[in-house]
Design an enzyme around this catalytic site. Structure first.
Site, PDB file in Angstrom:
ATOM      1  N   CYS A 172      -8.129  -0.894   1.022  1.00 28.78           N
ATOM      2  CA  CYS A 172      -7.251   0.278   0.964  1.00 28.78           C
ATOM      3  C   CYS A 172      -6.275   0.339   2.136  1.00 28.78           C
ATOM      4  CB  CYS A 172      -8.057   1.561   0.844  1.00 28.78           C
ATOM      5  SG  CYS A 172      -9.278   1.829   2.141  1.00 28.78           S
TER       6      CYS A 172
ATOM      7  N   ASP B 240      -2.230   7.322  -2.840  1.00 29.10           N
ATOM      8  CA  ASP B 240      -3.618   6.890  -2.714  1.00 29.10           C
ATOM      9  C   ASP B 240      -3.789   5.507  -3.349  1.00 29.10           C
ATOM     10  OD1 ASP B 240      -6.376   6.590  -2.719  1.00 29.10           O
ATOM     11  OD2 ASP B 240      -6.757   8.680  -3.269  1.00 29.10           O
TER      12      ASP B 240
ATOM     13  N   HIS C 166      -6.580   4.002  -3.992  1.00 25.77           N
ATOM     14  CA  HIS C 166      -7.927   3.811  -4.541  1.00 25.77           C
ATOM     15  C   HIS C 166      -7.952   3.851  -6.066  1.00 25.77           C
ATOM     16  CE1 HIS C 166      -8.559   5.173  -0.362  1.00 25.77           C
ATOM     17  NE2 HIS C 166      -9.578   4.325  -0.408  1.00 25.77           N
TER      18      HIS C 166
END
Length: 461
Positions: free
Chosen positions: A141, A346, A348
């Site tokens: 990430c 994000d 993820h």
């Protein structure tokens, strides 16, 4: 807090109607709440597989599938038709130096967010190092956030801050070249393969989670090989930005001219540059575009509230590239704020690796976030971050310096870093490190930059 628990039939596929009804309800749920769906997947009752495989093996395969579907559900299945997750507020919205009105410019806000490059987990790419992982899910990430902040710099460099992406439109060659620099294969300048393997020299084995400082150092090294963009990536250590140091990096002819001037005299400067000290046309460019990354630690376990206003003001600067950071072992790319909430992309979400077409065109829809951006309260931010800025010209850098000095005089917050004209005596010279692209002495240097990103100098009142 909205209830995110779903009936087991939603996840085990036994009741399509229940799934449809539940998804319909979730369309009105604030987006960040949907992230909790993954945590509420009910246990599965799984039979022995038809080919005689054990129930345990079958269960592992099913759990992997359900977990992936839940993660994909968060971003890919739920397509928002309206800007429902953005607050109806009179507070200004700041996105990378641009100010918006949330009440009247929702479409413009979403267009700006969508136009940023969105790099997420990928799967089924060629093995890193030939025999390594084929997915970065669970560990990549921060590497993806590093790609996003550098990708924004490349967009500003080649397309300009006001460029906008639209689905299905014919893209400019510069844009395609930028995307190809991040494709998940070993010969792309800034691929997950290059970042992961270069990180080994920073003390990070492939598959280990990075912190902001480590990814900044890796991007600095990789940028040396990008002769198309010709960026100077400078990582300002010890919470100190040295103006003289940056100008010598971005205008290398100054250093050469000074050396020639000392040996030949000022009157021989032109002849010197044409002769023994001659430099290439690229090296004598007036200014190499600057990507300035500043690793910081703004507290111990939590962010010190004294830095909050200063951090928010950084997103207001026209040179802003945003901030990489997040929560422990969960990195985000922060691109702005509204009120007391940070706006971020994000990484993820696991998506299949993309393969360019034969003509180098890239199917690019999965590289742009086409839903309302995520938000989190600024006090939830982990204190370990790296702030980024881009200065295309010397004038832009001088303007950035002026704005930073103005911020340091602001009584509303504590400065996050120090801006000085020349290098303080207590700092180690970058030249002394002899950081060269071949990294022949990496063993000697790798401990200079602490591999543990927690060990920044602590800023205090």
């Amino acid at each position: 807090m909205c209830n995110v628990n779903a009936p087991s039939s939603v996840f085990n596929g036994t009741d399509a109607s229940a799934t449809a009804d539940w998804l319909g309800q979730k369309l009105t749920t604030p987006f960040h709440v949907l992230l909790d769906v993954v945590k509420h997947v009910p246990p599965l009752s799984l039979p022995i597989g038809p080919t005689g495989q054990s129930a345990e093996n079958n269960k592992q395969d099913r759990v992997k599938t359900v977990g992936m579907d839940a993660a994909t559900l968060t971003y890919d299945t739920l397509r928002f038709g309206e800007f429902e997750d953005f607050p109806e507020t009179s507070d200004p919205v700041w996105i990378l130096g641009k100010e918006y009105n949330a009440l009247t410019e929702k479409d413009e806000i979403l267009s700006d967010v969508t136009s940023r490059l969105w790099f997420t987990y990928r799967k089924n790419f060629p093995p890193i190092g030939g025999t390594g992982p084929t997915s970065d899910t669970g560990w990549g990430c921060m590497l993806r956030c590093g790609q996003m902040i550098l990708g924004e710099a490349l967009m500003c460099r080649h397309l300009g801050r006001d460029w906008r992406w639209a689905r299905g439109q014919k893209q400019r060659e510069e844009y395609i070249s930028i995307l190809n620099a991040f494709i998940d294969k070993k010969d792309s300048y800034y691929s997950i393969h290059q970042i992961a393997q270069m990180g080994v020299g920073e003390g990070k084995p492939i598959g280990q989670w990075y912190g902001p400082n480590t990814v900044a150092q890796v991007l600095k090294k990789l940028a040396v090989f990008d002769t198309w963009s010709r960026l100077v990536v400078h990582v300002a250590m010890d919470n100190t930005v040295v103006i003289e140091e940056i100008k010598l990096l971005c205008m290398p002819w100054l250093d050469a001219a000074g050396a020639c001037g000392e040996s030949e005299g000022v009157g021989e400067l032109n002849g010197c540059l044409e002769g023994a000290c001659a430099m290439s046309e690229e090296e004598t460019a007036l200014w190499k575009p600057l990507v300035l990354l500043i690793p910081l630690r703004l507290g111990l376990s939590d962010i010190n509230e004294a830095y909050i206003e200063t951090l928010k003001q950084c997103f207001m600067l026209p040179q802003s590239l945003g901030v990489i950071g997040g929560k422990p072992n969960s990195a985000h790319y922060f691109i702005g704020y509204v009120g007391e909430e940070l706006i971020y992309l994000d990484p993820h979400t696991t998506q299949p690796a993309v393969e360019p077409y034969e003509d180098s065109q890239v199917p690019d829809e999965t590289y742009h976030c086409q839903h309302p951006p995520c938000r989190m309260h600024i006090c939830e931010l982990d204190p370990s971050i790296a702030a980024g800025f881009f200065c295309r010209t010397e004038d832009e850098f001088d303007d950035w310096c002026m704005r930073i000095r103005r911020l340091s005089c602001n009584r509303g917050g504590l400065p996050m870093f120090e801006l000085v004209d020349s290098q303080p005596s207590h700092m180690v010279s970058v030249d002394a490190l002899n950081l060269t692209p071949d990294f022949s002495d990496s063993d000697r240097l790798e401990r200079f930059f602490d591999s543990e990103d927690e060990e920044f100098e602590i800023l205090s009142l």
